[in-house]
Design a protein around this motif. Structure first.
Motif, PDB file in Angstrom:
ATOM      1  N   MET A   1       0.811  -1.214   0.000  1.00 23.06           N
ATOM      2  CA  MET A   1       0.000   0.000   0.000  1.00 23.06           C
ATOM      3  C   MET A   1       0.848   1.269   0.000  1.00 23.06           C
ATOM      4  O   MET A   1       0.332   2.350   0.248  1.00 23.06           O
ATOM      5  CB  MET A   1      -0.973  -0.018   1.199  1.00 23.06           C
ATOM      6  CG  MET A   1      -2.156  -0.974   0.972  1.00 23.06           C
ATOM      7  SD  MET A   1      -3.224  -1.171   2.414  1.00 23.06           S
ATOM      8  CE  MET A   1      -3.824   0.495   2.629  1.00 23.06           C
ATOM      9  N   HIS A   2       2.133   1.154  -0.268  1.00 19.51           N
ATOM     10  CA  HIS A   2       2.968   2.348  -0.444  1.00 19.51           C
ATOM     11  C   HIS A   2       2.397   3.223  -1.562  1.00 19.51           C
ATOM     12  O   HIS A   2       1.764   2.727  -2.487  1.00 19.51           O
ATOM     13  CB  HIS A   2       4.411   1.946  -0.780  1.00 19.51           C
ATOM     14  CG  HIS A   2       5.205   1.563   0.434  1.00 19.51           C
ATOM     15  ND1 HIS A   2       6.409   0.898   0.349  1.00 19.51           N
ATOM     16  CD2 HIS A   2       4.967   1.768   1.757  1.00 19.51           C
ATOM     17  CE1 HIS A   2       6.881   0.719   1.581  1.00 19.51           C
ATOM     18  NE2 HIS A   2       6.042   1.224   2.444  1.00 19.51           N
ATOM     19  N   GLN A  25      -3.230  -4.157   8.221  1.00 17.75           N
ATOM     20  CA  GLN A  25      -2.846  -3.981   9.629  1.00 17.75           C
ATOM     21  C   GLN A  25      -1.672  -3.011   9.747  1.00 17.75           C
ATOM     22  O   GLN A  25      -1.661  -2.103  10.584  1.00 17.75           O
ATOM     23  CB  GLN A  25      -2.468  -5.338  10.230  1.00 17.75           C
ATOM     24  CG  GLN A  25      -2.028  -5.257  11.686  1.00 17.75           C
ATOM     25  CD  GLN A  25      -1.535  -6.599  12.202  1.00 17.75           C
ATOM     26  OE1 GLN A  25      -2.065  -7.653  11.842  1.00 17.75           O
ATOM     27  NE2 GLN A  25      -0.515  -6.570  13.038  1.00 17.75           N
ATOM     28  N   PHE A  26      -0.679  -3.190   8.866  1.00 18.87           N
ATOM     29  CA  PHE A  26       0.526  -2.352   8.878  1.00 18.87           C
ATOM     30  C   PHE A  26       0.161  -0.889   8.627  1.00 18.87           C
ATOM     31  O   PHE A  26       0.571   0.007   9.376  1.00 18.87           O
ATOM     32  CB  PHE A  26       1.480  -2.864   7.796  1.00 18.87           C
ATOM     33  CG  PHE A  26       2.867  -2.290   7.829  1.00 18.87           C
ATOM     34  CD1 PHE A  26       3.590  -2.219   9.008  1.00 18.87           C
ATOM     35  CD2 PHE A  26       3.469  -1.866   6.651  1.00 18.87           C
ATOM     36  CE1 PHE A  26       4.887  -1.714   9.019  1.00 18.87           C
ATOM     37  CE2 PHE A  26       4.767  -1.360   6.658  1.00 18.87           C
ATOM     38  CZ  PHE A  26       5.471  -1.285   7.840  1.00 18.87           C
ATOM     39  N   ALA A  27      -0.633  -0.655   7.581  1.00 18.84           N
ATOM     40  CA  ALA A  27      -0.921   0.712   7.135  1.00 18.84           C
ATOM     41  C   ALA A  27      -1.874   1.458   8.058  1.00 18.84           C
ATOM     42  O   ALA A  27      -1.978   2.685   7.987  1.00 18.84           O
ATOM     43  CB  ALA A  27      -1.500   0.674   5.723  1.00 18.84           C
ATOM     44  N   ARG A  38       6.176   5.573   8.081  1.00 21.54           N
ATOM     45  CA  ARG A  38       4.958   6.176   7.523  1.00 21.54           C
ATOM     46  C   ARG A  38       5.212   6.920   6.214  1.00 21.54           C
ATOM     47  O   ARG A  38       4.313   7.040   5.377  1.00 21.54           O
ATOM     48  CB  ARG A  38       4.411   7.140   8.583  1.00 21.54           C
ATOM     49  CG  ARG A  38       3.092   7.800   8.263  1.00 21.54           C
ATOM     50  CD  ARG A  38       2.649   8.638   9.454  1.00 21.54           C
ATOM     51  NE  ARG A  38       3.513   9.799   9.669  1.00 21.54           N
ATOM     52  CZ  ARG A  38       4.063  10.134  10.839  1.00 21.54           C
ATOM     53  NH1 ARG A  38       3.857   9.411  11.909  1.00 21.54           N
ATOM     54  NH2 ARG A  38       4.829  11.205  10.939  1.00 21.54           N
ATOM     55  N   PHE A  39       6.436   7.406   6.036  1.00 23.24           N
ATOM     56  CA  PHE A  39       6.699   8.328   4.915  1.00 23.24           C
ATOM     57  C   PHE A  39       6.401   7.701   3.554  1.00 23.24           C
ATOM     58  O   PHE A  39       6.139   8.412   2.584  1.00 23.24           O
ATOM     59  CB  PHE A  39       8.164   8.809   4.950  1.00 23.24           C
ATOM     60  CG  PHE A  39       9.142   7.815   4.388  1.00 23.24           C
ATOM     61  CD1 PHE A  39       9.618   6.771   5.147  1.00 23.24           C
ATOM     62  CD2 PHE A  39       9.552   7.917   3.059  1.00 23.24           C
ATOM     63  CE1 PHE A  39      10.501   5.843   4.618  1.00 23.24           C
ATOM     64  CE2 PHE A  39      10.436   7.002   2.523  1.00 23.24           C
ATOM     65  CZ  PHE A  39      10.903   5.957   3.309  1.00 23.24           C
ATOM     66  N   THR A  80       7.408  -4.549   3.515  1.00 20.94           N
ATOM     67  CA  THR A  80       6.339  -4.131   4.420  1.00 20.94           C
ATOM     68  C   THR A  80       5.823  -5.386   5.105  1.00 20.94           C
ATOM     69  O   THR A  80       6.162  -6.498   4.694  1.00 20.94           O
ATOM     70  CB  THR A  80       5.164  -3.455   3.671  1.00 20.94           C
ATOM     71  OG1 THR A  80       4.557  -4.418   2.799  1.00 20.94           O
ATOM     72  CG2 THR A  80       5.628  -2.241   2.882  1.00 20.94           C
ATOM     73  N   MET A  81       4.967  -5.225   6.118  1.00 18.15           N
ATOM     74  CA  MET A  81       4.432  -6.408   6.806  1.00 18.15           C
ATOM     75  C   MET A  81       3.676  -7.326   5.857  1.00 18.15           C
ATOM     76  O   MET A  81       3.755  -8.541   5.947  1.00 18.15           O
ATOM     77  CB  MET A  81       3.471  -5.983   7.928  1.00 18.15           C
ATOM     78  CG  MET A  81       4.122  -5.687   9.248  1.00 18.15           C
ATOM     79  SD  MET A  81       2.905  -5.120  10.458  1.00 18.15           S
ATOM     80  CE  MET A  81       2.380  -6.674  11.161  1.00 18.15           C
TER      81      MET A  81
END
Ligand code: ZN
Length: 194
Positions: A1-2, A25-27, A38-39, A80-81
């Motif tokens: 989801m970046h 969950q990560f985002a 977060r960036f 990412t997760m």
């Protein structure tokens, strides 16, 4: 989801998005309290994904899942997760779209992760997993390497430099890249495919 992957969601209003549970969950969880993590997300993309969820247009996965004959998603984590790759059956065999599991060929070839990551151990294990899922190291497509557009033929003359035929064999890797890999790190990538 970046942001560089989820930023054009609105261009696909009818699409169902296939997402790992862990990516949502990560985002939306505690790790976003850290600016350094977060960036790489844009909150508007995350909110758009939540809206998509409430429209019942998100399909959640936990691990590996076949979506259709010859197309499956595989959870790796690392970058990412919920980082997942897609494996596709093609006329040259199983191709793995590695996305951010390896930004460049050099990341997996030299054992040096791209320095945006959640878990370095999962990143290393992810390269091994890609090698298992793909028919050879030439069947793994990094997500951000401009080399891919050089190595694979364009879909059509109009799409030169935009879209490539990953179902066809690649051109030989340039010598400079081969040299970098051979003087690089642990060559995990090569060992895994041997
Ligand atoms: Zn990313």
């Amino acid at each position: 989801m970046h942001f560089d992957h989820a930023g054009t969601l609105d261009d696909f209003p009818n699409a169902r998005v296939h997402l790992q549970d862990l990516e949502m969950q990560f985002a939306t969880g505690r790790h976003m309290l850290h600016q350094g993590i977060r960036f790489a997300f844009n909150v508007e993309d995350v909110v758009a994904m939540v809206r998509r969820l409430y429209q019942e247009k998100v399909v959640f996965h936990e691990g590996d899942q076949q979506l259709a004959p010859g197309v499956s998603v595989h959870h790796l984590g690392g970058h990412t997760m919920g980082m997942q790759v897609v494996r596709v059956w093609t006329q040259r065999g199983w191709v793995v779209l590695a996305s951010d599991a390896s930004h460049f060929y050099a990341n997996m070839q030299t054992g040096r992760p791209f320095p945006v990551l959640y878990n370095v151990a999962d990143m290393f294990a992810g390269w091994r997993r890609c090698a298992e899922l793909a028919d050879s190291d030439e069947h793994i497509i990094p997500g951000h390497d401009p080399l891919t557009l050089q190595l694979y033929p364009a879909v059509s003359p109009e799409l030169e430099g935009i879209a490539a035929r990953l179902d066809l064999p690649p051109a030989p890797m340039p010598e400079s890249v081969v040299d970098a890999a051979s003087t690089g790190g642990s060559m995990l990538f090569k060992q895994a495919s041997e």
